[in-house]
Design a protein around this motif. Structure first.
Motif, PDB file in Angstrom:
ATOM      1  N   THR A  47      13.525   1.252  -0.490  1.00  0.00           N
ATOM      2  CA  THR A  47      13.928   0.009   0.180  1.00  0.00           C
ATOM      3  C   THR A  47      15.372   0.125   0.667  1.00  0.00           C
ATOM      4  O   THR A  47      15.708  -0.327   1.763  1.00  0.00           O
ATOM      5  CB  THR A  47      13.800  -1.199  -0.784  1.00  0.00           C
ATOM      6  N   GLY A  48      16.203   0.749  -0.163  1.00  0.00           N
ATOM      7  CA  GLY A  48      17.607   0.951   0.233  1.00  0.00           C
ATOM      8  C   GLY A  48      17.690   1.773   1.509  1.00  0.00           C
ATOM      9  O   GLY A  48      18.445   1.432   2.426  1.00  0.00           O
ATOM     10  N   LEU A  49      16.914   2.845   1.565  1.00  0.00           N
ATOM     11  CA  LEU A  49      16.889   3.698   2.763  1.00  0.00           C
ATOM     12  C   LEU A  49      16.435   2.911   3.987  1.00  0.00           C
ATOM     13  O   LEU A  49      17.035   2.978   5.055  1.00  0.00           O
ATOM     14  CB  LEU A  49      15.926   4.867   2.535  1.00  0.00           C
ATOM     15  N   LEU A  50      15.357   2.156   3.778  1.00  0.00           N
ATOM     16  CA  LEU A  50      14.784   1.363   4.864  1.00  0.00           C
ATOM     17  C   LEU A  50      15.801   0.356   5.397  1.00  0.00           C
ATOM     18  O   LEU A  50      15.985   0.210   6.609  1.00  0.00           O
ATOM     19  CB  LEU A  50      13.534   0.638   4.334  1.00  0.00           C
ATOM     20  N   THR A  60      19.018   0.425   5.228  1.00  0.00           N
ATOM     21  CA  THR A  60      20.161   1.013   5.948  1.00  0.00           C
ATOM     22  C   THR A  60      19.790   1.424   7.372  1.00  0.00           C
ATOM     23  O   THR A  60      20.647   1.593   8.214  1.00  0.00           O
ATOM     24  CB  THR A  60      20.699   2.254   5.204  1.00  0.00           C
ATOM     25  N   LYS A  61      18.484   1.598   7.610  1.00  0.00           N
ATOM     26  CA  LYS A  61      18.047   2.008   8.960  1.00  0.00           C
ATOM     27  C   LYS A  61      17.826   0.827   9.892  1.00  0.00           C
ATOM     28  O   LYS A  61      17.767   0.980  11.094  1.00  0.00           O
ATOM     29  CB  LYS A  61      16.718   2.798   8.883  1.00  0.00           C
ATOM     30  N   ILE A  62      17.648  -0.366   9.312  1.00  0.00           N
ATOM     31  CA  ILE A  62      17.324  -1.531  10.155  1.00  0.00           C
ATOM     32  C   ILE A  62      18.554  -1.939  10.954  1.00  0.00           C
ATOM     33  O   ILE A  62      19.632  -2.140  10.392  1.00  0.00           O
ATOM     34  CB  ILE A  62      16.818  -2.705   9.274  1.00  0.00           C
ATOM     35  N   LYS A  63      18.359  -2.041  12.225  1.00  0.00           N
ATOM     36  CA  LYS A  63      19.490  -2.402  13.104  1.00  0.00           C
ATOM     37  C   LYS A  63      19.444  -3.874  13.526  1.00  0.00           C
ATOM     38  O   LYS A  63      20.462  -4.473  13.829  1.00  0.00           O
ATOM     39  CB  LYS A  63      19.468  -1.531  14.377  1.00  0.00           C
ATOM     40  N   THR A  64      18.221  -4.430  13.536  1.00  0.00           N
ATOM     41  CA  THR A  64      18.080  -5.817  13.970  1.00  0.00           C
ATOM     42  C   THR A  64      18.179  -6.753  12.763  1.00  0.00           C
ATOM     43  O   THR A  64      17.427  -6.589  11.798  1.00  0.00           O
ATOM     44  CB  THR A  64      16.703  -6.033  14.639  1.00  0.00           C
ATOM     45  N   ALA A  65      19.092  -7.670  12.839  1.00  0.00           N
ATOM     46  CA  ALA A  65      19.311  -8.669  11.775  1.00  0.00           C
ATOM     47  C   ALA A  65      19.294  -8.031  10.379  1.00  0.00           C
ATOM     48  O   ALA A  65      18.505  -8.420   9.530  1.00  0.00           O
ATOM     49  CB  ALA A  65      18.255  -9.767  11.871  1.00  0.00           C
ATOM     50  N   PRO A  66      20.173  -7.047  10.132  1.00  0.00           N
ATOM     51  CA  PRO A  66      20.145  -6.368   8.829  1.00  0.00           C
ATOM     52  C   PRO A  66      20.430  -7.332   7.671  1.00  0.00           C
ATOM     53  O   PRO A  66      19.846  -7.208   6.590  1.00  0.00           O
ATOM     54  CB  PRO A  66      21.229  -5.290   8.950  1.00  0.00           C
ATOM     55  N   PHE A 115      21.586   1.186  -4.327  1.00  0.00           N
ATOM     56  CA  PHE A 115      21.261   2.385  -3.544  1.00  0.00           C
ATOM     57  C   PHE A 115      21.794   2.267  -2.116  1.00  0.00           C
ATOM     58  O   PHE A 115      22.276   3.248  -1.540  1.00  0.00           O
ATOM     59  CB  PHE A 115      19.749   2.625  -3.521  1.00  0.00           C
ATOM     60  N   MET A 116      21.706   1.071  -1.566  1.00  0.00           N
ATOM     61  CA  MET A 116      22.165   0.875  -0.201  1.00  0.00           C
ATOM     62  C   MET A 116      23.666   1.198  -0.096  1.00  0.00           C
ATOM     63  O   MET A 116      24.108   1.903   0.822  1.00  0.00           O
ATOM     64  CB  MET A 116      21.917  -0.581   0.219  1.00  0.00           C
ATOM     65  N   ALA A 117      24.425   0.705  -1.069  1.00  0.00           N
ATOM     66  CA  ALA A 117      25.864   0.977  -1.078  1.00  0.00           C
ATOM     67  C   ALA A 117      26.120   2.479  -1.182  1.00  0.00           C
ATOM     68  O   ALA A 117      26.985   3.029  -0.483  1.00  0.00           O
ATOM     69  CB  ALA A 117      26.520   0.239  -2.244  1.00  0.00           C
ATOM     70  N   ALA A 118      25.337   3.151  -2.039  1.00  0.00           N
ATOM     71  CA  ALA A 118      25.520   4.592  -2.218  1.00  0.00           C
ATOM     72  C   ALA A 118      25.147   5.344  -0.941  1.00  0.00           C
ATOM     73  O   ALA A 118      25.845   6.286  -0.527  1.00  0.00           O
ATOM     74  CB  ALA A 118      24.671   5.078  -3.390  1.00  0.00           C
ATOM     75  N   LEU A 119      24.057   4.908  -0.306  1.00  0.00           N
ATOM     76  CA  LEU A 119      23.594   5.593   0.901  1.00  0.00           C
ATOM     77  C   LEU A 119      24.601   5.441   2.047  1.00  0.00           C
ATOM     78  O   LEU A 119      24.821   6.376   2.826  1.00  0.00           O
ATOM     79  CB  LEU A 119      22.229   5.032   1.328  1.00  0.00           C
ATOM     80  N   LEU A 120      25.222   4.263   2.129  1.00  0.00           N
ATOM     81  CA  LEU A 120      26.197   4.040   3.197  1.00  0.00           C
ATOM     82  C   LEU A 120      27.475   4.843   2.959  1.00  0.00           C
ATOM     83  O   LEU A 120      28.279   5.033   3.866  1.00  0.00           O
ATOM     84  CB  LEU A 120      26.511   2.541   3.312  1.00  0.00           C
TER      85      LEU A 120
END
Lengths: 444, 293
Positions: B76-79, B81-87, B160-165
């Motif tokens: 979910t974190g990976l997903l 981070t990839k979303i560009k529309t209304a993240p 995870f999102m924070a780590a991925l970024l």
């Protein structure tokens, strides 16, 4: 520090605090020396929560305070046994002086551990002959090995509540008296639809609300413990017969899985969505409160009540049933035990109080005088349960040092039987006996 | 004496030592404890019928539930981070379930997965699949709890999102120039960079699984039909002891059976297991954390 220490810490801290608390408090009933005429405030915890029930308790308390102007009672409703247990262990100013518990199953634990004061000295001091006040069965479940640590506060009798219209439609003219008739009627009343039902005669599984192995065992007349106090489930053929009959009924009504799937569609037992109210079942093994609750829920059919059926070879005992109830006791740690006794005596032995409370919450009165009182509001449906409570062969589950653990162990085995997981019921009961004896020895 | 030492002695050493002491006594919380040797320990391991089912269930949850949570949290974190529309909207939506109180969330899941009336069953049967019993079937109750845990994976997702970024973009750019595909980039860049976070997620997940109490208890009670009646006895674990966990065993022994001695022994088993898992994971961290970390 690893967070895994939290449960350990919690138990230990509680244990340590309790050790301190119990070391600093506690007095036996015999040595209670507080002045019953002094100005005191008692803390009273009970388990009732419905608005009508809470109102009924409050009305009784108000009458008590009027009769005892020196005693004020601080009432807390909706208390579970777990909360009660923990408060009694912790002690202190906030802990209850007087407690009413919904389950008789805890009595053995309360008495054995000394959590509740023995009421025998209080009864003697007040000149109350308990054998003349309370029915024998009720005295049986409120004491443990002579320690009368609780007294009955209303009782519950279990019988059969049914939908008279469904009976008429199925051509059944009277409620079943024997287990064979019950099985036959349950099948006649069942309307199957694919892998479910439009209506089920009765939900037989032991997860079906009040349909417990202990309720059925009372109909077979099983004796849980032998003369030496050892578990007797394998020794008394009544238990194996009851379980065999239950397994047969479950199979005849569609099998365990189909029944459990249907049970998952039922509403809350205490709500208007109870399956008897909504027509999902035609018969229900239940307590005396059900007819009144069904009427309050506005059911469209006429409600019938009857004793639970008996095994075919015990038809002479038809009318008996399982009896339990609410109990009331005094915390052993209370420093106001004499005043607390005044409240317990008033609530449990005063005929008018018991009758008023029974009328208000549709429970069976718990004293012999109240059972015979002309002030008791007795509808035909309710009378069935009064008669069950009075029946000389009605039975209860005896108090044990492990509380109701032995019943849960038996129940656990019964789940396996009705599900079809047990090939040899006799051998399984013998194993269950062994487990029960081990648990009780550990608790004593 | 340093404040740390006072805190350590008062809130860790003393309770732990007390628990060890009580585990060798017969103690019901009302009467003074009486030494009983190894009785509580032998009872727990050989005679108490709920211990081994609880142990098996807890280990199952540690392996499967924690594994699923980490995989889904990372996914979910990976997903996200990839979303560009209304993240922001999607991050909020995925995080929201984590905020649901455990009891309410469990009640909702028991309702949704109810084999008789639940919408999940209707949907499954609508597409020709047989709906399992979920919380009423011993084979499905732990998977059902895992689904519930995965639904509330928002906490891990945020971590995870924070780590991925934080993964340096230059590394991805360099790998792309070298012709690395998506999987190779994930395997050789993303994973090594976030491995400390994975270790953190696994260790905290294992500890949470060891303390898993509310959801299985509520699910078992509701599915068994025991939701009313304040005096009703209930042995946790419905159906067929499949939702029983070690913390429930501690509660059952201590607060339902009045057996503090055995409850303390069970609590120590739980403590030892948590320590062992954590130690094992930390010892093996080399496999998870790159040499530079």
């Amino acid at each position: 520090m690893p967070r895994s220490g939290r449960p350990t810490t919690a138990v230990a801290v509680l244990a340590a605090l309790t050790a301190l608390a119990t070391a600093c408090t506690g007095q036996s009933g015999a040595s209670a020396d507080d002045d019953p005429n002094a100005q005191v405030t008692l803390t009273f915890w009970h388990g009732w929560s419905a608005p009508g029930e809470v109102r009924a308790i409050e009305e009784n308390i108000a009458r008590f305070e009027q009769a005892h102007p020196n005693i004020k009672v601080r009432v807390t409703a909706n208390m579970t046994d777990d909360k009660i247990n923990q408060a009694l262990r912790a002690g202190g100013d906030k802990a209850p002086d007087v407690v009413s518990s919904f389950t008789t199953d805890s009595v053995g634990k309360f008495c054995n551990s000394g959590a509740f004061a023995d009421l025998n000295p209080f009864l003697e001091k007040s000149g109350v002959d308990k054998a003349k006040v309370f029915p024998r069965t009720l005295l049986e479940y409120t004491q443990y090995r002579g320690n009368q640590c609780t007294l009955p506060l209303l009782s519950d009798a279990y019988g059969l509540v049914y939908d008279k219209s469904a009976f008429a439609a199925a051509g059944i003219t009277e409620p079943p008296k024997t287990w064979s008739q019950f099985t036959e009627d349950a099948q006649k009343l069942t309307v199957a639809r694919g892998d479910t039902y439009d209506r089920l005669g009765v939900m037989p599984t032991f997860h079906g609300y009040e349909t417990k192995p202990t309720r059925l065992a009372a109909q077979w007349g099983g004796t849980y413990f032998d003369a030496r106090g050892k578990s007797n489930l394998a020794g008394d053929p009544a238990f194996a017969k009851m379980l065999t009959a239950q397994k047969d009924l479950v199979a005849k009504l569609g099998g365990y899985e189909k029944l459990e799937k249907y049970r998952a569609t039922f509403g809350d037992e205490w709500s208007a969505e109870h399956p008897l109210h909504t027509g999902k079942v035609a018969m229900q093994i239940d307590g005396e409160w059900r007819p009144a609750m069904a009427k309050e829920a506005g059911v469209a059919f006429e409600i019938g009540t009857a004793p639970l059926p008996v095994p075919d070879d015990q038809v002479a005992d038809y009318g008996k049933g399982y009896v339990s109830g609410t109990v009331m006791g005094i915390s052993a740690a209370s420093r106001k035990q004499n005043a607390a006794w005044e409240l317990v005596r008033y609530m449990t032995t005063d005929t008018d109080t018991v009758v008023a409370f029974a009328n208000a919450i549709h429970n069976v009165p718990s004293t012999l005088e109240a059972l015979a009182s002309p002030k008791l509001q007795v509808t035909p449906e309710f009378k069935t349960f009064i008669d069950i409570a009075r029946h000389p062969k009605s039975a209860t589950t005896p108090a044990q040092a492990d509380g109701g653990t032995y019943q849960l162990t038996f129940e656990d085995f019964a789940y396996g039987v009705e599900k079809g997981d047990v090939a040899d019921i006799g051998a399984g009961l013998a194993r269950t006996d062994k487990q029960i004896d081990t648990d009780i020895a550990k608790a004593e | 004496m340093s404040p740390w030492l006072i805190g350590f002695a008062l809130f860790f050493a003393y309770p732990l030592l007390s628990t060890v002491y009580f585990s060798f006594t017969k103690y019901d919380g009302f009467r003074p404890p009486v030494p009983s040797g190894l009785h509580n320990w032998t009872y727990l391991f050989t005679d108490y019928p709920l211990f081994w089912p609880a142990m098996r269930n807890t280990l199952w949850l540690v392996v499967v539930m924690v594994g699923c949570r980490v995989v889904f949290g990372l996914g979910t974190g990976l997903l996200i981070t990839k979303i560009k529309t209304a993240p922001g909207l999607f991050r909020t939506l995925f995080y929201l379930p984590y905020l649901a109180p455990p009891v309410a969330a469990t009640l909702a899941f028991v309702f949704l997965l109810n084999p008789g009336t639940g919408p999940a069953g209707v949907l499954l049967e609508g597409v020709g699949l047989h709906s399992p019993g979920w919380f009423t079937d011993a084979d499905w109750s732990k998977p059902a709890l895992t689904v519930l845990a995965v639904w509330g994976v928002g906490d891990l997702m945020v971590i995870f999102m924070a780590a991925l970024l934080d993964v340096p973009k230059e590394q991805y750019e360099a790998a792309e120039l070298d012709g690395a595909g998506a999987w190779a980039r994930f395997r050789h860049i993303t994973l090594p960079n976030i491995s400390p976070i994975i270790l953190f997620a696994v260790v905290t997940g294992v500890i949470q699984a060891m303390q898993y109490y509310t959801q299985p208890l509520v699910a078992g009670k509701v599915a068994a039909g025991v939701i009313g009646g304040s005096g009703e006895q209930f042995e946790p674990g419905y159906p067929d002891k499949s939702t029983l966990t070690l913390p429930q065993v501690v509660y059952n022994l201590g607060f339902q059976r009045f057996d503090y001695g055995a409850a303390c022994a069970a609590a120590l088993v739980l403590f030892a297991l948590s320590m062992a898992f954590t130690a094992l994971l930390m010892r093996r961290r080399g496999g998870l954390i790159g040499s530079g970390d």
